[in-house]
Design an enzyme around this catalytic site. Structure first.
Site, mmCIF file in Angstrom:
data_model
loop_
_atom_site.group_PDB
_atom_site.id
_atom_site.type_symbol
_atom_site.label_atom_id
_atom_site.label_comp_id
_atom_site.label_asym_id
_atom_site.label_seq_id
_atom_site.Cartn_x
_atom_site.Cartn_y
_atom_site.Cartn_z
ATOM 1 N N SER A 81 0.814 -1.222 0.000
ATOM 2 C CA SER A 81 0.000 0.000 0.000
ATOM 3 C C SER A 81 0.839 1.260 0.000
ATOM 4 O O SER A 81 0.500 2.247 -0.649
ATOM 5 C CB SER A 81 -0.868 0.044 1.254
ATOM 6 O OG SER A 81 -1.854 -0.930 1.199
ATOM 7 N N ARG A 289 2.861 1.411 10.430
ATOM 8 C CA ARG A 289 2.679 0.587 11.625
ATOM 9 C C ARG A 289 3.783 0.794 12.669
ATOM 10 O O ARG A 289 3.926 -0.008 13.577
ATOM 11 C CB ARG A 289 2.566 -0.896 11.220
ATOM 12 C CG ARG A 289 1.300 -1.193 10.398
ATOM 13 C CD ARG A 289 1.099 -2.678 10.272
ATOM 14 N NE ARG A 289 -0.033 -3.051 9.446
ATOM 15 C CZ ARG A 289 -1.304 -3.134 9.886
ATOM 16 N NH1 ARG A 289 -1.585 -2.861 11.140
ATOM 17 N NH2 ARG A 289 -2.257 -3.501 9.068
ATOM 18 N N HIS A 501 0.303 -10.073 -0.102
ATOM 19 C CA HIS A 501 0.102 -9.471 -1.418
ATOM 20 C C HIS A 501 0.736 -10.378 -2.471
ATOM 21 O O HIS A 501 1.351 -11.388 -2.145
ATOM 22 C CB HIS A 501 0.763 -8.098 -1.477
ATOM 23 C CG HIS A 501 0.212 -7.140 -0.467
ATOM 24 N ND1 HIS A 501 0.791 -5.941 -0.181
ATOM 25 C CD2 HIS A 501 -0.887 -7.210 0.326
ATOM 26 C CE1 HIS A 501 0.096 -5.311 0.735
ATOM 27 N NE2 HIS A 501 -0.926 -6.065 1.061
HETATM 28 O O1 LIG Z 1 0.523 -3.681 6.954
HETATM 29 C C1 LIG Z 1 -0.150 -4.557 6.406
HETATM 30 O O2 LIG Z 1 -1.344 -4.762 6.685
HETATM 31 C C2 LIG Z 1 0.528 -5.463 5.408
HETATM 32 O O3 LIG Z 1 1.836 -5.736 5.804
HETATM 33 C C3 LIG Z 1 0.600 -4.815 4.071
HETATM 34 O O4 LIG Z 1 -0.654 -4.368 3.645
HETATM 35 P P1 LIG Z 1 -0.858 -2.970 2.936
HETATM 36 O O5 LIG Z 1 0.407 -2.672 2.199
HETATM 37 O O6 LIG Z 1 -2.003 -3.247 1.981
HETATM 38 O O7 LIG Z 1 -1.204 -1.977 3.963
HETATM 39 MN MN LIG Z 2 -2.850 -1.967 -0.077
HETATM 40 MN MN LIG Z 3 -2.300 -5.327 2.503
#
Ligand SMILES: O=C(O)[C@H](O)COP(=O)(O)O
Ligand SMILES: [Mn+2]
Ligand SMILES: [Mn+2]
EC number: 5.4.2.12
Length: 559
Positions: A81, A289, A501
């Site tokens: 993302s 995160r 992914h």
């Molecule tokens: O942080 C997450 O949920 C996954 O590691 C990656 O998901 P996202 O790139 O779609 O946020």
């Molecule tokens: Mn994403």
């Molecule tokens: Mn994801």
């Protein structure tokens, strides 16, 4: 480009009009793959997305969403993302965190930088703590980078090192935590042989401990704080390997949701709480995160939970996670400088924008879209709306998530005619795909498709244009495959569920009554990727894109 001649003013597109309402939809984790029973998008009823694909071959295409097309080190790197939305919004490809850290480690520059020098001050008297995601997923962190950092730090004089591990199972297969902990603890044992007092100190599953995002649930960070900093957790083990193996067996939790644990010595005393005089590095390069933990580690004034103790430490992030907040203030590698994003240009050129998602993806269509920048460029021209996500659940129990609410808000924004761009992220296929629950993911894809329909219907009503795309694959492939594409089985004969992914391309569809006659996808950009979408959207708003943007994917032919 010298600053004196720089201007935010975009040239008019020679053929395309201004003032159309554009509904811009990002389906999170919606890739294109061959139809089979593990392709949840294929299995789900998705009449809206199907009709976009079938109806107009010149208005539907695939774009690349992984690897070098989005600034990742290699073509083996799946999209994510952060890099996906960065590319969509910025219109150019920037070397991303993973690549920048690789370079800083390979060149040794990491150890000469201000951030490392800062934490090194603690090596004589204190412990170096490394906290982060332990896997080779390459989305938030990478194990090989952690190992190089351990080696470099010990060579640079760290005498006591404690590693706080967050198990993955989301960007990598569930159960792979065991192997990663083994690799780490072998390396820690090697360091001990060289006289460095190095061991695992605490941990937990990434979705339950420490790695929440966008302030969805501070309880997750508190569990991490208690384990990593205070040395308190409901489970106590003598090693990380024992912790991960036994917790998986005894609690039935998967890697993503392992409960918090601490490692204790032979007297039952935690081996590595964080205390005054220590250094801490959060090893994730990706921001979303780690921001919440970074706030807890860095902010003197903090009221999200009771920290009990706030040790005086030297703290550095692998990268700086928020360039606006300058958080953390010390970091080992400078993040990519993503400037002059399409959002900023469009606001300067009179384009009014509405952006919306639910909490778990809100920062994706705002912060990541705008080049890792918090907040609006100009609140008079933009409205950003966050719909609260459910918290404390895994999304397979609520696979529709807030898709309907997001679509309703987008519909209302479109029908209000106050905005030229109405941009949303629909999280379902990604967030439910990550749970590995195939049935629920099918429900999720259907819900996202219904949301797309509501937005397209509103666009029809106002004579606007829709642009529908995705940031990377996920729900289109839910099984780990061999090189020939056949599903892989585990030792019990069950298929290996793919929660991560993928490397697949994603669809890009344009249409709507406001699309000028003669607009179609060019055929001469076959390898176009997410970064080509920004120039495309700028054209549809009636502007030429800046010359250094990746080329537009549309042309206008005279009918
Ligand atoms: O942080 C997450 O949920 C996954 O590691 C990656 O998901 P996202 O790139 O779609 O946020
Ligand atoms: Mn994403
Ligand atoms: Mn994801």
């Amino acid at each position: 480009m010298g600053t004196s001649e720089f201007s935010w003013k975009l040239a008019d597109h020679p053929k395309l009009p201004k003032g159309k309402t554009i509904g811009l939809v990002v389906l999170d984790g919606w890739g294109e793959a061959n139809p089979d029973k593990y392709n949840c998008i294929h299995v789900a009823e998705t009449p809206t997305m199907d009709s976009l694909k079938k109806g107009a071959p010149e208005k539907w295409r695939l774009v690349r969403a992984h690897g070098t097309a989005v600034g990742l080190p290699s073509e083996d790197d799946m999209g994510n993302s952060e890099v996906g939305h960065n590319a969509l919004g910025a219109g150019r490809i920037f070397a991303q965190g993973a690549k920048l850290v690789d370079y800083a480690l390979a060149s040794g520059k990491m150890f000469e930088g201000e951030g490392f020098k800062y934490i090194k001050e603690s090596f004589d008297a204190g412990t170096l703590h490394l906290i982060g995601l332990l896997s080779d997923g390459g989305v938030h962190s990478r194990l090989d980078q952690l190992l190089l950092l351990l080696k470099g730090a010990s060579e640079q004089g760290a005498k006591r090192i404690r590693v706080h591990i967050l198990t993955d199972g989301r960007d990598v297969l569930d159960g792979s935590s065991v192997g990663f902990v083994e690799t780490l603890e072998n390396e820690l044992a090697n360091l001990r042989e060289k006289g460095v007092d190095a061991q695992t100190a605490s941990g937990g599953g990434r979705m339950y401990v420490t790695m929440d995002r966008y302030e969805n649930d501070w309880g997750v960070i508190k569990r991490g704080w208690d384990a990593h900093v205070l040395g308190e957790a409901p489970y106590k083990f003598r090693s990380g390997l024992e912790a991960v193996k036994r917790l998986r067996e005894e609690t039935g939790a998967n890697d993503q949701y392992l409960p918090p644990f601490v490692i204790v010595d032979e007297n039952g005393k935690p081996v590595g709480p964080v205390v005054d005089g220590d250094a801490v590095v959060t090893i994730n390069f990706r921001a979303d995160r780690m921001v919440m933990l970074a706030k807890a580690l860095e902010y003197e004034n903090f009221d999200k939970f009771d920290r009990v103790r706030f040790p005086k430490i030297r703290y550095a992030g692998m990268l700086q996670y928020d360039g606006e907040l300058l958080l953390p203030s010390h970091y080992l590698v400078a993040p990519p400088e993503i400037e002059r994003t399409s959002g900023e240009y469009l606001v300067h050129n009179g384009v009014r924008t509405f952006a919306c998602s639910e909490t778990v993806k809100f920062g994706h269509v705002t912060f990541f879209w705008n080049g890792n920048r918090s907040g609006c460029f100009n609140p008079e021209m933009e409205e950003y709306l966050e719909i609260p996500s459910d918290s404390g659940i895994t999304f397979n129990v609520q696979p529709k998530m807030k898709a309907l609410e997001i679509a309703e808000k987008a519909r209302d924004a479109i029908l209000s005619r106050k905005f030229h761009q109405v941009r949303v992220n629909l999280p379902n296929s990604d967030m439910v795909g990550h749970t590995g629950d195939i049935e629920a993911t099918v429900v999720a894809c259907k819900a996202a498709d219904e949301a797309v329909k509501m937005i397209i219907d509103a666009i029809e009503q106002v004579g606007g244009i829709y642009v529908v795309t995705a940031d990377h694959g996920n729900a289109e492939d839910m099984v780990k495959r061999n090189k020939k594409g056949a599903p892989l089985l585990d030792k019990d004969g069950n298929i290996q569920i793919l929660t991560s992914h993928t490397l697949q391309p994603v669809p890009l569809a344009i249409g709507g009554p406001g699309l000028a006659p003669g607009v179609r996808f060019r055929k001469d950009v076959p390898n176009g990727g997410l970064a080509n979408v920004a120039a495309t959207v700028m054209n549809l708003h009636g502007f030429e894109a800046p010359s250094d943007y990746e080329p537009t994917l549309v042309e206008v032919v005279d009918n």
